[in-house]
Write a protein that holds these residues in place. Structure first.
Motif, PDB file in Angstrom:
ATOM      1  N   TRP A 227       0.841  -1.200   0.000  1.00 56.44           N
ATOM      2  CA  TRP A 227       0.000   0.000   0.000  1.00 56.44           C
ATOM      3  C   TRP A 227       0.873   1.247   0.000  1.00 56.44           C
ATOM      4  O   TRP A 227       1.815   1.372   0.764  1.00 56.44           O
ATOM      5  N   GLY A 228       0.566   2.163  -0.894  1.00 56.23           N
ATOM      6  CA  GLY A 228       1.258   3.439  -0.950  1.00 56.23           C
ATOM      7  C   GLY A 228       0.276   4.557  -1.218  1.00 56.23           C
ATOM      8  O   GLY A 228      -0.876   4.318  -1.596  1.00 56.23           O
ATOM      9  N   VAL A 229       0.718   5.785  -1.033  1.00 55.48           N
ATOM     10  CA  VAL A 229      -0.153   6.946  -1.218  1.00 55.48           C
ATOM     11  C   VAL A 229       0.493   8.017  -2.098  1.00 55.48           C
ATOM     12  O   VAL A 229      -0.075   8.462  -3.084  1.00 55.48           O
ATOM     13  N   VAL A 230       1.719   8.443  -1.749  1.00 54.75           N
ATOM     14  CA  VAL A 230       2.269   9.663  -2.331  1.00 54.75           C
ATOM     15  C   VAL A 230       2.631   9.524  -3.812  1.00 54.75           C
ATOM     16  O   VAL A 230       2.636  10.522  -4.535  1.00 54.75           O
ATOM     17  N   TYR A 231       2.931   8.311  -4.276  1.00 50.89           N
ATOM     18  CA  TYR A 231       3.246   8.166  -5.705  1.00 50.89           C
ATOM     19  C   TYR A 231       2.061   8.619  -6.554  1.00 50.89           C
ATOM     20  O   TYR A 231       2.242   9.288  -7.579  1.00 50.89           O
ATOM     21  N   GLY A 232       0.861   8.271  -6.114  1.00 55.75           N
ATOM     22  CA  GLY A 232      -0.329   8.667  -6.855  1.00 55.75           C
ATOM     23  C   GLY A 232      -0.467  10.180  -6.937  1.00 55.75           C
ATOM     24  O   GLY A 232      -0.808  10.729  -7.989  1.00 55.75           O
ATOM     25  N   PHE A 233      -0.181  10.867  -5.828  1.00 54.06           N
ATOM     26  CA  PHE A 233      -0.251  12.330  -5.827  1.00 54.06           C
ATOM     27  C   PHE A 233       0.699  12.920  -6.858  1.00 54.06           C
ATOM     28  O   PHE A 233       0.347  13.802  -7.653  1.00 54.06           O
ATOM     29  N   GLY A 234       1.958  12.460  -6.808  1.00 56.55           N
ATOM     30  CA  GLY A 234       2.955  12.986  -7.738  1.00 56.55           C
ATOM     31  C   GLY A 234       2.609  12.695  -9.181  1.00 56.55           C
ATOM     32  O   GLY A 234       2.837  13.530 -10.069  1.00 56.55           O
ATOM     33  N   LEU A 235       2.030  11.520  -9.428  1.00 57.89           N
ATOM     34  CA  LEU A 235       1.640  11.151 -10.784  1.00 57.89           C
ATOM     35  C   LEU A 235       0.557  12.081 -11.314  1.00 57.89           C
ATOM     36  O   LEU A 235       0.605  12.493 -12.479  1.00 57.89           O
ATOM     37  N   TRP A 236      -0.411  12.422 -10.473  1.00 59.29           N
ATOM     38  CA  TRP A 236      -1.491  13.317 -10.908  1.00 59.29           C
ATOM     39  C   TRP A 236      -0.918  14.660 -11.364  1.00 59.29           C
ATOM     40  O   TRP A 236      -1.285  15.176 -12.418  1.00 59.29           O
ATOM     41  N   ALA A 237      -0.032  15.230 -10.551  1.00 60.94           N
ATOM     42  CA  ALA A 237       0.561  16.524 -10.910  1.00 60.94           C
ATOM     43  C   ALA A 237       1.467  16.393 -12.125  1.00 60.94           C
ATOM     44  O   ALA A 237       1.512  17.284 -12.981  1.00 60.94           O
ATOM     45  N   ALA A 238       2.190  15.274 -12.218  1.00 61.48           N
ATOM     46  CA  ALA A 238       3.083  15.058 -13.363  1.00 61.48           C
ATOM     47  C   ALA A 238       2.288  14.967 -14.660  1.00 61.48           C
ATOM     48  O   ALA A 238       2.712  15.493 -15.703  1.00 61.48           O
ATOM     49  N   LYS A 239       1.128  14.319 -14.622  1.00 64.94           N
ATOM     50  CA  LYS A 239       0.284  14.221 -15.809  1.00 64.94           C
ATOM     51  C   LYS A 239      -0.181  15.602 -16.271  1.00 64.94           C
ATOM     52  O   LYS A 239      -0.201  15.894 -17.474  1.00 64.94           O
ATOM     53  N   ILE A 240      -0.546  16.439 -15.318  1.00 63.89           N
ATOM     54  CA  ILE A 240      -0.997  17.796 -15.661  1.00 63.89           C
ATOM     55  C   ILE A 240       0.162  18.592 -16.265  1.00 63.89           C
ATOM     56  O   ILE A 240       0.013  19.272 -17.283  1.00 63.89           O
ATOM     57  N   ALA A 241       1.341  18.499 -15.628  1.00 64.70           N
ATOM     58  CA  ALA A 241       2.506  19.234 -16.128  1.00 64.70           C
ATOM     59  C   ALA A 241       2.912  18.741 -17.510  1.00 64.70           C
ATOM     60  O   ALA A 241       3.256  19.539 -18.398  1.00 64.70           O
ATOM     61  N   HIS A 242       2.860  17.426 -17.700  1.00 63.08           N
ATOM     62  CA  HIS A 242       3.233  16.857 -18.994  1.00 63.08           C
ATOM     63  C   HIS A 242       2.228  17.253 -20.069  1.00 63.08           C
ATOM     64  O   HIS A 242       2.617  17.622 -21.191  1.00 63.08           O
ATOM     65  N   ALA A 243       0.948  17.219 -19.733  1.00 62.75           N
ATOM     66  CA  ALA A 243      -0.090  17.601 -20.704  1.00 62.75           C
ATOM     67  C   ALA A 243       0.037  19.065 -21.093  1.00 62.75           C
ATOM     68  O   ALA A 243      -0.271  19.440 -22.231  1.00 62.75           O
ATOM     69  N   GLY A 244       0.515  19.888 -20.163  1.00 61.71           N
ATOM     70  CA  GLY A 244       0.683  21.314 -20.457  1.00 61.71           C
ATOM     71  C   GLY A 244       2.048  21.648 -21.014  1.00 61.71           C
ATOM     72  O   GLY A 244       2.399  22.830 -21.123  1.00 61.71           O
ATOM     73  N   ASN A 245       2.825  20.610 -21.361  1.00 62.24           N
ATOM     74  CA  ASN A 245       4.179  20.797 -21.903  1.00 62.24           C
ATOM     75  C   ASN A 245       5.071  21.624 -20.979  1.00 62.24           C
ATOM     76  O   ASN A 245       5.890  22.427 -21.428  1.00 62.24           O
ATOM     77  N   LEU A 246       4.892  21.419 -19.675  1.00 63.79           N
ATOM     78  CA  LEU A 246       5.661  22.174 -18.692  1.00 63.79           C
ATOM     79  C   LEU A 246       6.954  21.469 -18.294  1.00 63.79           C
ATOM     80  O   LEU A 246       7.805  22.074 -17.656  1.00 63.79           O
ATOM     81  N   PHE A 247       7.086  20.188 -18.637  1.00 66.08           N
ATOM     82  CA  PHE A 247       8.345  19.493 -18.387  1.00 66.08           C
ATOM     83  C   PHE A 247       8.473  18.313 -19.341  1.00 66.08           C
ATOM     84  O   PHE A 247       7.476  17.796 -19.857  1.00 66.08           O
ATOM     85  N   ASP A 248       9.723  17.924 -19.569  1.00 65.69           N
ATOM     86  CA  ASP A 248      10.020  16.827 -20.482  1.00 65.69           C
ATOM     87  C   ASP A 248      10.442  15.607 -19.672  1.00 65.69           C
ATOM     88  O   ASP A 248      11.552  15.582 -19.112  1.00 65.69           O
ATOM     89  N   PRO A 249       9.599  14.596 -19.553  1.00 60.33           N
ATOM     90  CA  PRO A 249       9.942  13.431 -18.727  1.00 60.33           C
ATOM     91  C   PRO A 249      11.110  12.628 -19.263  1.00 60.33           C
ATOM     92  O   PRO A 249      11.758  11.903 -18.509  1.00 60.33           O
ATOM     93  N   THR A 250      11.403  12.751 -20.542  1.00 61.85           N
ATOM     94  CA  THR A 250      12.472  11.934 -21.131  1.00 61.85           C
ATOM     95  C   THR A 250      13.856  12.341 -20.646  1.00 61.85           C
ATOM     96  O   THR A 250      14.806  11.569 -20.767  1.00 61.85           O
ATOM     97  N   VAL A 251      13.985  13.555 -20.110  1.00 63.91           N
ATOM     98  CA  VAL A 251      15.286  14.009 -19.622  1.00 63.91           C
ATOM     99  C   VAL A 251      15.336  14.048 -18.099  1.00 63.91           C
ATOM    100  O   VAL A 251      16.288  14.578 -17.515  1.00 63.91           O
ATOM    101  N   ASN A 252      14.328  13.503 -17.463  1.00 57.88           N
ATOM    102  CA  ASN A 252      14.278  13.485 -16.006  1.00 57.88           C
ATOM    103  C   ASN A 252      14.618  12.088 -15.504  1.00 57.88           C
ATOM    104  O   ASN A 252      14.076  11.088 -15.988  1.00 57.88           O
ATOM    105  N   ALA A 253      15.502  12.018 -14.503  1.00 60.78           N
ATOM    106  CA  ALA A 253      15.986  10.721 -14.014  1.00 60.78           C
ATOM    107  C   ALA A 253      14.848   9.844 -13.485  1.00 60.78           C
ATOM    108  O   ALA A 253      14.859   8.617 -13.679  1.00 60.78           O
ATOM    109  N   PHE A 254      13.874  10.434 -12.817  1.00 56.63           N
ATOM    110  CA  PHE A 254      12.783   9.659 -12.227  1.00 56.63           C
ATOM    111  C   PHE A 254      11.738   9.292 -13.267  1.00 56.63           C
ATOM    112  O   PHE A 254      11.376   8.124 -13.432  1.00 56.63           O
ATOM    113  N   TRP A 255      11.243  10.261 -13.997  1.00 58.23           N
ATOM    114  CA  TRP A 255      10.117  10.019 -14.901  1.00 58.23           C
ATOM    115  C   TRP A 255      10.521   9.373 -16.214  1.00 58.23           C
ATOM    116  O   TRP A 255       9.652   8.945 -16.990  1.00 58.23           O
ATOM    117  N   SER A 256      11.824   9.272 -16.475  1.00 62.83           N
ATOM    118  CA  SER A 256      12.262   8.548 -17.675  1.00 62.83           C
ATOM    119  C   SER A 256      12.428   7.056 -17.415  1.00 62.83           C
ATOM    120  O   SER A 256      12.610   6.284 -18.361  1.00 62.83           O
TER     121      SER A 256
END
Length: 363
Positions: A227-256
């Motif tokens: 059981w976990g909680v915080v990964y889901g929170f971060g994923l929600w915000a990451a999806k919004i940022a990615h959809a708005g072209n606010l960050f590139d996940p391919t150059v990020n150590a975690f999201w790549s």
């Protein structure tokens, strides 16, 4: 009664939707999440409150309930991990500088914000204004923490240590129970320093601990991960940022990383943590519709600002610490991760500071 029936119908319909269009696993995890949310909210099982009551009131009942939860969860989780090493995963995090800093900050911030990851979720579901406002900034902080995690790990870290793999099932359980007993004795001794005779057992919290432990084990069996909680929170915000072209996940150590990149691209309904989080919100909302327990003290502007900042720090620090009271403490310790014990020590030290800050601002 009508509100509860309407909510129940909506929840059933959503569970059927998940079963039919997503997967039976996600449907079952949503139901487990509802159970967790209902128990957390119904018993007002607060990890944060339990620690604060021990620190301020020398009331150890909340901490003893948490120790019981850990003992039960470990009794089931560790044998399962030993029996199904390829099918099930432990909640392992690397001992690191980021863990030390993150857990310390999280322990302080959760006292100011009056909620950890699960606490923020179920209190938001109960309609408590501060926690409702904290939820989105918690998500933002979790996303930014994940985006910066590579830098923090570069400061120094070792490989995760899982007791079940390192020393075997019997020794892992023995070490874990020894640790729980020592913490229990320390909490009991601290409670005695108040000079006031209090029971260390609270019936409601004990029942809540048992139910939460069993639901956490179900989560492990169904999801294949704790059981976990915080990964889901971060994923929600990451999806919004990615959809708005606010960050590139391919150059990020975690999201790549492949598993995170996949989660970012696919539907949120396929994410194991997110669907349980949605269930927790739903379960708490169901309790609120029955009891109308969402009343809270009115806060002034300064308290709102401090609370929101604390909420952001909750998200950021929880990602650095590889979890909150759920992902790092409950799931970490019950599945034999050394990082869970380090997290508890540092987070409790942070809580000692946090309760003083909370008192200073008059919460």
């Amino acid at each position: 009664m009508k509100n509860r029936l309407a909510l129940s119908a909506i929840f059933i319909a959503f569970a059927v939707f998940l079963f039919w269009f997503v997967s039976i696993r996600q449907s079952l995890l949503f139901i487990v999440g509802i159970g967790l949310g209902a128990v957390l909210a119904g018993a007002r099982f607060g990890f944060t409150t339990g620690w604060r009551n021990l620190i301020e009131k020398r009331d150890a009942s909340g901490v003893f309930a948490q120790l019981l939860l850990l003992a039960i969860a470990a009794a089931f989780s560790m044998p399962l991990l030993a029996s199904f090493p390829t099918e099930l995963n432990a909640a392992l995090g690397p001992p690191s500088i980021s863990l030390l800093v993150g857990a310390l900050v999280f322990g302080g911030a959760m006292q100011i914000a009056d909620g950890c990851g699960s606490g923020t979720l179920y209190k938001a579901g109960l309609g408590i204004p501060l926690n409702m406002a904290i939820l989105p900034v918690f998500a933002l902080g979790s996303f930014l923490g994940s985006a910066h995690l590579g830098w923090w790990l570069d400061l120094g870290h070792t490989q995760p240590i899982g007791l079940v793999d390192k020393v075997g099932l019997s020794k892992a359980l023995g070490i874990t129970y020894l640790g729980l007993i020592l913490v229990g004795l320390a909490a009991w001794w601290w409670s005695k320093t108040s000079g006031v005779s209090r029971s260390i057992f609270n019936k409601t919290l004990v029942i809540g601990a048992v139910l939460i432990a069993l639901l956490a084990v179900l989560n492990l069996i169904i999801a294949g991960q704790p059981w976990g909680v915080v990964y889901g929170f971060g994923l929600w915000a990451a999806k919004i940022a990615h959809a708005g072209n606010l960050f590139d996940p391919t150059v990020n150590a975690f999201w790549s990383q492949p598993v995170n990149a996949t989660a970012l691209e696919q539907s949120v309904f396929l994410d194991l943590t997110s669907i349980t989080n949605i269930g927790i919100l739903a379960g708490a909302l169901w309790i609120f519709s029955r009891n109308k327990t969402g009343k809270a003290n009115k806060l002034n502007t300064q308290q709102w600002v401090v609370g929101i900042i604390a909420g952001f720090l909750l998200g950021y620090s929880s990602r650095l610490a590889f979890g909150c009271n759920v992902g790092a403490m409950v799931s970490g310790i019950s599945t034999g991760s050394i990082h869970g014990w380090i997290w508890v020590l540092m987070a409790f030290l942070g809580s000692l500071i946090g309760v003083r800050i909370r008192r200073y601002f008059g919460y």
